[in-house]
Design a protein around this motif. Structure first.
Motif, PDB file in Angstrom:
ATOM      1  N   ALA A  12       0.836  -1.203   0.000  1.00 50.19           N
ATOM      2  CA  ALA A  12       0.000   0.000   0.000  1.00 50.19           C
ATOM      3  C   ALA A  12       0.868   1.249   0.000  1.00 50.19           C
ATOM      4  O   ALA A  12       2.012   1.231   0.456  1.00 50.19           O
ATOM      5  CB  ALA A  12      -0.915   0.019   1.221  1.00 50.19           C
ATOM      6  N   ARG A  13       0.303   2.340  -0.489  1.00 49.19           N
ATOM      7  CA  ARG A  13       0.968   3.635  -0.384  1.00 49.19           C
ATOM      8  C   ARG A  13       0.927   4.114   1.072  1.00 49.19           C
ATOM      9  O   ARG A  13       1.892   4.662   1.586  1.00 49.19           O
ATOM     10  CB  ARG A  13       0.278   4.636  -1.306  1.00 49.19           C
ATOM     11  CG  ARG A  13       0.867   6.047  -1.257  1.00 49.19           C
ATOM     12  CD  ARG A  13       0.212   6.975  -2.261  1.00 49.19           C
ATOM     13  NE  ARG A  13      -1.237   7.051  -2.049  1.00 49.19           N
ATOM     14  CZ  ARG A  13      -2.153   6.550  -2.872  1.00 49.19           C
ATOM     15  NH1 ARG A  13      -1.784   5.906  -3.965  1.00 49.19           N
ATOM     16  NH2 ARG A  13      -3.430   6.673  -2.612  1.00 49.19           N
ATOM     17  N   THR A  65      -1.831   1.601  -8.938  1.00 49.68           N
ATOM     18  CA  THR A  65      -2.855   0.577  -8.780  1.00 49.68           C
ATOM     19  C   THR A  65      -2.687  -0.434  -9.896  1.00 49.68           C
ATOM     20  O   THR A  65      -2.677  -0.078 -11.066  1.00 49.68           O
ATOM     21  CB  THR A  65      -4.255   1.194  -8.839  1.00 49.68           C
ATOM     22  OG1 THR A  65      -4.396   2.112  -7.752  1.00 49.68           O
ATOM     23  CG2 THR A  65      -5.325   0.121  -8.722  1.00 49.68           C
ATOM     24  N   VAL A  66      -2.559  -1.703  -9.532  1.00 46.07           N
ATOM     25  CA  VAL A  66      -2.296  -2.739 -10.522  1.00 46.07           C
ATOM     26  C   VAL A  66      -3.256  -3.901 -10.324  1.00 46.07           C
ATOM     27  O   VAL A  66      -3.880  -4.050  -9.278  1.00 46.07           O
ATOM     28  CB  VAL A  66      -0.838  -3.251 -10.409  1.00 46.07           C
ATOM     29  CG1 VAL A  66       0.151  -2.156 -10.711  1.00 46.07           C
ATOM     30  CG2 VAL A  66      -0.583  -3.842  -9.032  1.00 46.07           C
ATOM     31  N   GLU A  91     -19.043   2.939   2.718  1.00 45.73           N
ATOM     32  CA  GLU A  91     -18.899   4.067   3.643  1.00 45.73           C
ATOM     33  C   GLU A  91     -17.463   4.194   4.132  1.00 45.73           C
ATOM     34  O   GLU A  91     -16.973   5.301   4.391  1.00 45.73           O
ATOM     35  CB  GLU A  91     -19.837   3.899   4.840  1.00 45.73           C
ATOM     36  CG  GLU A  91     -21.311   4.060   4.505  1.00 45.73           C
ATOM     37  CD  GLU A  91     -22.199   3.829   5.712  1.00 45.73           C
ATOM     38  OE1 GLU A  91     -21.647   3.464   6.787  1.00 45.73           O
ATOM     39  OE2 GLU A  91     -23.422   3.994   5.587  1.00 45.73           O
ATOM     40  N   LEU A  92     -16.767   3.059   4.235  1.00 46.00           N
ATOM     41  CA  LEU A  92     -15.371   3.058   4.684  1.00 46.00           C
ATOM     42  C   LEU A  92     -14.398   3.476   3.584  1.00 46.00           C
ATOM     43  O   LEU A  92     -13.223   3.692   3.855  1.00 46.00           O
ATOM     44  CB  LEU A  92     -14.985   1.670   5.202  1.00 46.00           C
ATOM     45  CG  LEU A  92     -15.660   1.206   6.498  1.00 46.00           C
ATOM     46  CD1 LEU A  92     -15.363  -0.267   6.756  1.00 46.00           C
ATOM     47  CD2 LEU A  92     -15.204   2.057   7.677  1.00 46.00           C
ATOM     48  N   ASP A 110     -10.606  -1.789  -2.607  1.00 47.14           N
ATOM     49  CA  ASP A 110     -10.319  -1.078  -1.358  1.00 47.14           C
ATOM     50  C   ASP A 110      -9.806   0.327  -1.688  1.00 47.14           C
ATOM     51  O   ASP A 110      -9.654   0.683  -2.862  1.00 47.14           O
ATOM     52  CB  ASP A 110      -9.357  -1.892  -0.480  1.00 47.14           C
ATOM     53  CG  ASP A 110      -7.929  -1.976  -1.028  1.00 47.14           C
ATOM     54  OD1 ASP A 110      -7.527  -1.101  -1.828  1.00 47.14           O
ATOM     55  OD2 ASP A 110      -7.211  -2.911  -0.639  1.00 47.14           O
ATOM     56  N   PRO A 111      -9.561   1.172  -0.699  1.00 46.95           N
ATOM     57  CA  PRO A 111      -9.174   2.561  -0.993  1.00 46.95           C
ATOM     58  C   PRO A 111      -7.907   2.726  -1.817  1.00 46.95           C
ATOM     59  O   PRO A 111      -7.652   3.808  -2.336  1.00 46.95           O
ATOM     60  CB  PRO A 111      -9.014   3.167   0.409  1.00 46.95           C
ATOM     61  CG  PRO A 111      -9.965   2.400   1.255  1.00 46.95           C
ATOM     62  CD  PRO A 111      -9.864   0.993   0.741  1.00 46.95           C
ATOM     63  N   GLU A 112      -7.090   1.670  -1.940  1.00 49.59           N
ATOM     64  CA  GLU A 112      -5.896   1.755  -2.781  1.00 49.59           C
ATOM     65  C   GLU A 112      -6.058   1.006  -4.100  1.00 49.59           C
ATOM     66  O   GLU A 112      -5.097   0.816  -4.833  1.00 49.59           O
ATOM     67  CB  GLU A 112      -4.677   1.248  -2.016  1.00 49.59           C
ATOM     68  CG  GLU A 112      -4.319   2.139  -0.839  1.00 49.59           C
ATOM     69  CD  GLU A 112      -2.845   2.473  -0.789  1.00 49.59           C
ATOM     70  OE1 GLU A 112      -2.099   2.081  -1.697  1.00 49.59           O
ATOM     71  OE2 GLU A 112      -2.446   3.147   0.179  1.00 49.59           O
TER      72      GLU A 112
END
Length: 246
Positions: A12-13, A65-66, A91-92, A110-112
């Motif tokens: 992750a970043r 993102t891959v 919501e997350l 997911d967020p990444e």
């Protein structure tokens, strides 16, 4: 020595932010023992319990993102639970992902940008915990089942030309599924498995690595420095790590 599945390793970043997302998603605890590494663990259980497989989020400098060969699938217990979980994940910070089609699952990122699935209720997943399975795209599910079953002493539950399903010999925790994927492309490995010997020591690591190589694994850590883990690749080139004492 048969090794045990220790964690799903996610690059992750921002390891802290993504770790919090997965902790909220799974209802697990979150902790950070070192900068750039965030662990998400089941509450009230501890490794080597096979039901205590955790998610470890590791910071990397490349934010790209891959597409990954491996992804997580989440279990639900009812249609209402499925709808509630999908809504809560959005919501997350989760977002809808392409490729869902007419399938009994909801595909999210997911967020990444790492894709994962929320499955509709299935009897086979009623006792897995929140992670139903870790799914790996592959060319030959039968061969992958032979390698990974021998590597971790996991039991095959279904093995066909199209998919293979393994689970711990104790019959608890998530499944490991290999899914035949046509036109499989070379992909970045931002999601991979980490194995560990039990007892958790250097002798066990060395014996485990030697056994994996005899099964068909190959070294994949050339030029990466001196770390307390060994990076290998399975017979289809999927990288994974064998952990050792720090």
């Amino acid at each position: 020595m048969a090794l045990r599945l220790f964690e799903v390793n996610v690059k992750a970043r921002d390891d802290s932010a993504l770790g919090r997302f997965w902790a909220e998603a799974l209802g697990w605890s979150v902790s950070s023992e070192a900068p750039g590494a965030t662990s998400v663990k089941p509450v009230g259980s501890a490794w080597p319990d096979p039901a205590a497989v955790r998610v470890d989020v590791i910071a990397v400098p490349d934010p790209e993102t891959v597409q990954n060969r491996a992804h997580i699938e989440l279990a639900t217990t009812s249609a209402a639970h499925h709808a509630e979980l999908v809504a809560r994940l959005k919501e997350l910070g989760a977002t809808p992902a392409d490729g869902q089609g007419d399938l009994p699952r909801t595909v999210l990122a997911d967020p990444e940008g790492n894709v994962f699935c929320v499955l509709e209720p299935r009897e086979i997943h009623r006792d897995t915990g929140p992670i139903a399975a870790v799914v790996v795209d592959c060319a030959d599910p039968r061969a992958m089942a032979r390698f990974w079953g021998a590597a971790m002493d996991w039991t095959p539950h279904e093995v066909t030309d199209d998919h293979a399903l393994l689970r711990s010999a104790e019959g608890v925790g998530p499944y490991l599924e290999f899914l035949r994927t046509p036109h499989l492309k070379e992909m970045r490995h931002r999601v991979h498995l980490d194995l560990a010997p039990y007892p958790f020591d250097g002798d066990g690591q060395a014996a485990g690595v030697a056994r994996l190589k005899a099964l068909g694994a190959t070294p994949a850590d050339a030029g990466r420095g001196d770390f307390p883990w060994k990076v290998l690749a399975d017979p289809e080139g999927n990288e994974f790590c064998v952990l050792g004492p720090a």
